[in-house]
Design a protein around this motif. Structure first.
Motif, PDB file in Angstrom:
ATOM      1  N   TRP A 146     -12.575 -73.552 -46.441  1.00  0.00           N
ATOM      2  CA  TRP A 146     -12.936 -74.288 -45.279  1.00  0.00           C
ATOM      3  C   TRP A 146     -11.770 -74.137 -44.078  1.00  0.00           C
ATOM      4  N   ALA A 147     -10.454 -74.298 -44.566  1.00  0.00           N
ATOM      5  CA  ALA A 147      -9.485 -74.073 -43.498  1.00  0.00           C
ATOM      6  C   ALA A 147      -9.335 -72.520 -43.048  1.00  0.00           C
ATOM      7  N   PHE A 148      -9.654 -71.634 -43.638  1.00  0.00           N
ATOM      8  CA  PHE A 148      -9.299 -70.433 -43.269  1.00  0.00           C
ATOM      9  C   PHE A 148     -10.842 -69.898 -42.293  1.00  0.00           C
ATOM     10  N   ALA A 149     -11.704 -70.619 -42.786  1.00  0.00           N
ATOM     11  CA  ALA A 149     -13.214 -70.480 -42.280  1.00  0.00           C
ATOM     12  C   ALA A 149     -13.175 -70.955 -40.800  1.00  0.00           C
ATOM     13  N   THR A 150     -12.854 -72.384 -40.815  1.00  0.00           N
ATOM     14  CA  THR A 150     -13.001 -72.794 -39.429  1.00  0.00           C
ATOM     15  C   THR A 150     -11.733 -72.194 -38.428  1.00  0.00           C
ATOM     16  N   ALA A 168     -20.253 -77.219 -37.753  1.00  0.00           N
ATOM     17  CA  ALA A 168     -19.453 -77.904 -38.821  1.00  0.00           C
ATOM     18  C   ALA A 168     -20.744 -78.637 -39.880  1.00  0.00           C
ATOM     19  N   GLY A 169     -21.617 -79.087 -39.117  1.00  0.00           N
ATOM     20  CA  GLY A 169     -22.736 -79.983 -39.991  1.00  0.00           C
ATOM     21  C   GLY A 169     -23.181 -79.073 -41.093  1.00  0.00           C
ATOM     22  N   ARG A 170     -23.714 -77.845 -40.619  1.00  0.00           N
ATOM     23  CA  ARG A 170     -24.562 -77.126 -41.704  1.00  0.00           C
ATOM     24  C   ARG A 170     -23.340 -76.405 -42.499  1.00  0.00           C
ATOM     25  N   ALA A 171     -22.057 -76.476 -42.207  1.00  0.00           N
ATOM     26  CA  ALA A 171     -21.015 -75.611 -42.857  1.00  0.00           C
ATOM     27  C   ALA A 171     -20.704 -76.548 -44.036  1.00  0.00           C
ATOM     28  N   ALA A 172     -20.778 -78.012 -43.794  1.00  0.00           N
ATOM     29  CA  ALA A 172     -20.607 -78.942 -44.717  1.00  0.00           C
ATOM     30  C   ALA A 172     -21.369 -78.814 -46.029  1.00  0.00           C
ATOM     31  N   TRP A 173     -22.671 -78.679 -45.783  1.00  0.00           N
ATOM     32  CA  TRP A 173     -23.514 -78.571 -46.540  1.00  0.00           C
ATOM     33  C   TRP A 173     -23.422 -77.262 -47.559  1.00  0.00           C
ATOM     34  N   ALA A 174     -22.722 -76.230 -47.018  1.00  0.00           N
ATOM     35  CA  ALA A 174     -22.560 -75.305 -47.791  1.00  0.00           C
ATOM     36  C   ALA A 174     -21.298 -75.362 -48.578  1.00  0.00           C
ATOM     37  N   ALA A 175     -20.436 -76.048 -47.848  1.00  0.00           N
ATOM     38  CA  ALA A 175     -19.099 -76.271 -48.741  1.00  0.00           C
ATOM     39  C   ALA A 175     -19.241 -77.171 -49.888  1.00  0.00           C
ATOM     40  N   ALA A 176     -20.261 -77.984 -49.645  1.00  0.00           N
ATOM     41  CA  ALA A 176     -20.720 -79.210 -50.572  1.00  0.00           C
ATOM     42  C   ALA A 176     -21.322 -78.427 -51.923  1.00  0.00           C
ATOM     43  N   VAL A 177     -22.251 -77.390 -51.708  1.00  0.00           N
ATOM     44  CA  VAL A 177     -22.946 -76.789 -52.785  1.00  0.00           C
ATOM     45  C   VAL A 177     -21.988 -75.823 -53.638  1.00  0.00           C
ATOM     46  N   THR A 178     -21.024 -75.203 -52.818  1.00  0.00           N
ATOM     47  CA  THR A 178     -19.878 -74.407 -53.543  1.00  0.00           C
ATOM     48  C   THR A 178     -19.134 -75.313 -54.288  1.00  0.00           C
ATOM     49  N   ALA A 179     -18.619 -76.433 -53.665  1.00  0.00           N
ATOM     50  CA  ALA A 179     -17.675 -77.316 -54.520  1.00  0.00           C
ATOM     51  C   ALA A 179     -18.428 -77.664 -55.928  1.00  0.00           C
ATOM     52  N   ALA A 205     -12.198 -78.646 -55.279  1.00  0.00           N
ATOM     53  CA  ALA A 205     -11.751 -79.255 -54.086  1.00  0.00           C
ATOM     54  C   ALA A 205     -10.768 -78.350 -53.547  1.00  0.00           C
ATOM     55  N   ILE A 206      -9.686 -77.841 -54.080  1.00  0.00           N
ATOM     56  CA  ILE A 206      -8.827 -76.873 -53.720  1.00  0.00           C
ATOM     57  C   ILE A 206      -9.392 -75.533 -53.117  1.00  0.00           C
ATOM     58  N   ALA A 207     -10.237 -75.082 -54.083  1.00  0.00           N
ATOM     59  CA  ALA A 207     -10.731 -73.787 -53.571  1.00  0.00           C
ATOM     60  C   ALA A 207     -11.452 -73.936 -52.315  1.00  0.00           C
ATOM     61  N   TYR A 231     -17.353 -68.805 -47.466  1.00  0.00           N
ATOM     62  CA  TYR A 231     -16.761 -68.662 -46.414  1.00  0.00           C
ATOM     63  C   TYR A 231     -17.334 -68.053 -45.011  1.00  0.00           C
ATOM     64  N   THR A 232     -18.042 -67.229 -45.426  1.00  0.00           N
ATOM     65  CA  THR A 232     -18.943 -66.519 -44.114  1.00  0.00           C
ATOM     66  C   THR A 232     -19.990 -67.459 -43.547  1.00  0.00           C
ATOM     67  N   VAL A 233     -20.515 -68.470 -44.157  1.00  0.00           N
ATOM     68  CA  VAL A 233     -21.419 -69.637 -43.676  1.00  0.00           C
ATOM     69  C   VAL A 233     -20.403 -70.469 -43.025  1.00  0.00           C
ATOM     70  N   ILE A 234     -19.359 -70.832 -43.297  1.00  0.00           N
ATOM     71  CA  ILE A 234     -18.671 -71.601 -42.599  1.00  0.00           C
ATOM     72  C   ILE A 234     -18.015 -71.036 -41.350  1.00  0.00           C
ATOM     73  N   ALA A 235     -17.674 -69.829 -41.516  1.00  0.00           N
ATOM     74  CA  ALA A 235     -17.174 -69.496 -40.483  1.00  0.00           C
ATOM     75  C   ALA A 235     -18.172 -68.944 -39.373  1.00  0.00           C
ATOM     76  N   ARG A 236     -19.375 -68.959 -39.542  1.00  0.00           N
ATOM     77  CA  ARG A 236     -20.567 -68.597 -38.535  1.00  0.00           C
ATOM     78  C   ARG A 236     -21.420 -69.759 -38.203  1.00  0.00           C
ATOM     79  N   GLU A 237     -21.233 -70.674 -38.838  1.00  0.00           N
ATOM     80  CA  GLU A 237     -22.340 -71.977 -38.674  1.00  0.00           C
ATOM     81  C   GLU A 237     -21.502 -73.122 -37.920  1.00  0.00           C
TER      82      GLU A 237
END
Length: 400
Positions: free
Chosen positions: A150-154, A110-121, A143-145, A102-108
């Motif tokens: 992602w929604a809250f962080a963006t 969208a391109g970099r945040a997508a990599w973080a979301a993929a690793v967490t998933a 995917a749900i988590a 969440y912290t990475v997505i909220a601060r980075e």
């Protein structure tokens, strides 16, 4: 109100440290109690020192998640992967990696945040498979988590960007307001400088000429000398009166007794006769001519016309001498006020210096009210000042 200020004073590092410690303690305590009650019967390895150390490595880095989001993300996910690979019950440490994501997505971006979301998933999917869930359920859970995070962080990132833009606009508006305030102060100073120049130059010039005249005829014509002294007294009192009005405007505050002086009306064309009489008392031969239907003028235009004529007469006294013949003409037109001050020249006084500010002030006043002014020598000798100020049409002016 007090609570809001207290929250603003709390360092984010303190809140993140408290959150990391709470998550670590809850995870370790819950895992050890659950292992004793339930996990041991399901065949999971004992929750010993290695499991505790890996759990602390997953959770405690969250203390600096705002200062080093990528480092915290890497350490937390790495420790979580080792914890899962060691065969410990994986559902215990799911939430810390999700918060790091969440912290990475909220601060980075969208391109970099997508990599973080993929690793967490992927980490969540691996944890679900390690917990003996079906692949479909593991993927759906991940995917749900990650989708919720992602929604809250963006949304948080967009809100932060919007707040930053608002803060920048607020700072820009404050700078513009400060500049406007400075500009207004500068304009007021220029206006007061013109007023001071008009008042001081006119009256002091008249005083100088009258004093010279009194000295010149003191023995030969005592009556004329006495009249000059009387005129000096009248001019001095009028100069003091106008100076007091300007000084009251410059004062920071006024008491109840000063209200009459502060709001005393500015001079206008109703006092034109007094102005002409002062010039006559200085020795000039002045004739006044008015034409057109007289009417009430706006205060600014009225003061402007008065000051232009005052400055023109002052210049005549300075440069043409006390024996000059001056003509003051005013024409009240249907949509304009036209004025002319001419002199035929004469012998100038010996020591009346000029700064050249008067002509500039007259032109500035005329332009301020949309008019025009021309000043210069006449072809037949002498000097003239001609000005025109626009007025409302006579049928809508309200007075005639």
């Amino acid at each position: 109100m007090q609570t809001g200020r207290w929250r603003r004073r709390v360092d984010p590092l303190v809140t993140d440290t408290a959150l990391a410690c709470v998550l670590a303690v809850v995870t370790v305590v819950y895992a050890r109690q659950s292992f004793a009650a339930r996990y041991q019967s399901e065949g999971w390895p004992p929750f010993g020192l290695l499991a505790v150390a890996l759990s602390l490595a997953v959770n405690l880095p969250l203390a600096v998640r705002r200062r080093a989001p990528w480092l915290v993300f890497a350490v937390s996910h790495g420790a979580f992967a080792l914890y899962t690979a060691a065969g410990f019950q994986p559902s215990v440490n799911l939430w810390a990696p999700l918060l790091a994501c969440y912290t990475v997505i909220a601060r980075e971006p969208a391109g970099r945040a997508a990599w973080a979301a993929a690793v967490t998933a992927a980490a969540w999917t691996g944890s679900g498979l390690a917990a003996h869930l079906s692949p479909e359920l593991s993927v759906a859970q991940a995917a749900i988590a990650v989708g919720v995070v992602w929604a809250f962080a963006t949304g948080s990132r967009r809100l932060a960007q919007h707040n930053a833009q608002l803060a920048e606009l607020t700072a820009q508006l404050e700078r513009e307001q400060e500049l406007r305030a400075r500009h207004a102060i500068t304009e007021e100073r220029l206006r007061l400088a013109r007023e001071l120049h008009d008042v001081v130059a006119h009256h002091l010039s008249a005083l100088a000429v009258q004093a010279g005249l009194a000295d010149f005829v003191f023995t030969s014509d005592p009556a004329a000398a006495r009249q000059a002294v009387v005129s000096i007294g009248e001019s001095s009192r009028q100069a003091l009166e106008e100076m007091r009005g300007l000084l009251h405007v410059l004062r920071e505050g006024t008491g109840p007794g000063d209200a009459d002086h502060l709001y005393r009306p500015s001079p206008g064309l109703t006092r034109l006769d007094e102005l002409v009489e002062r010039a006559r008392s200085a020795g000039c031969e002045v004739s006044l001519s008015l034409s057109g239907p007289r009417r009430a003028l706006p205060q600014g235009v009225d003061l402007c016309a008065y000051r232009i004529i005052q400055e023109a007469l002052t210049n005549t006294i300075k440069h043409a001498g006390p024996e000059a013949r001056v003509t003051v003409s005013l024409e009240f037109g249907t949509n304009h006020l036209a004025g002319q001050v001419t002199d035929e020249g004469g012998k100038a006084p010996a020591a009346l210096p000029s700064s050249g500010i008067g002509l500039l002030g007259m032109r500035e006043r005329a332009r301020l009210y949309g008019g025009s002014l021309r000043a210069g020598p006449r072809a037949t000798g002498g000097f003239e000042v001609v000005f025109t100020l626009p007025l409302a049409p006579l049928d809508t002016a309200g007075d005639s």
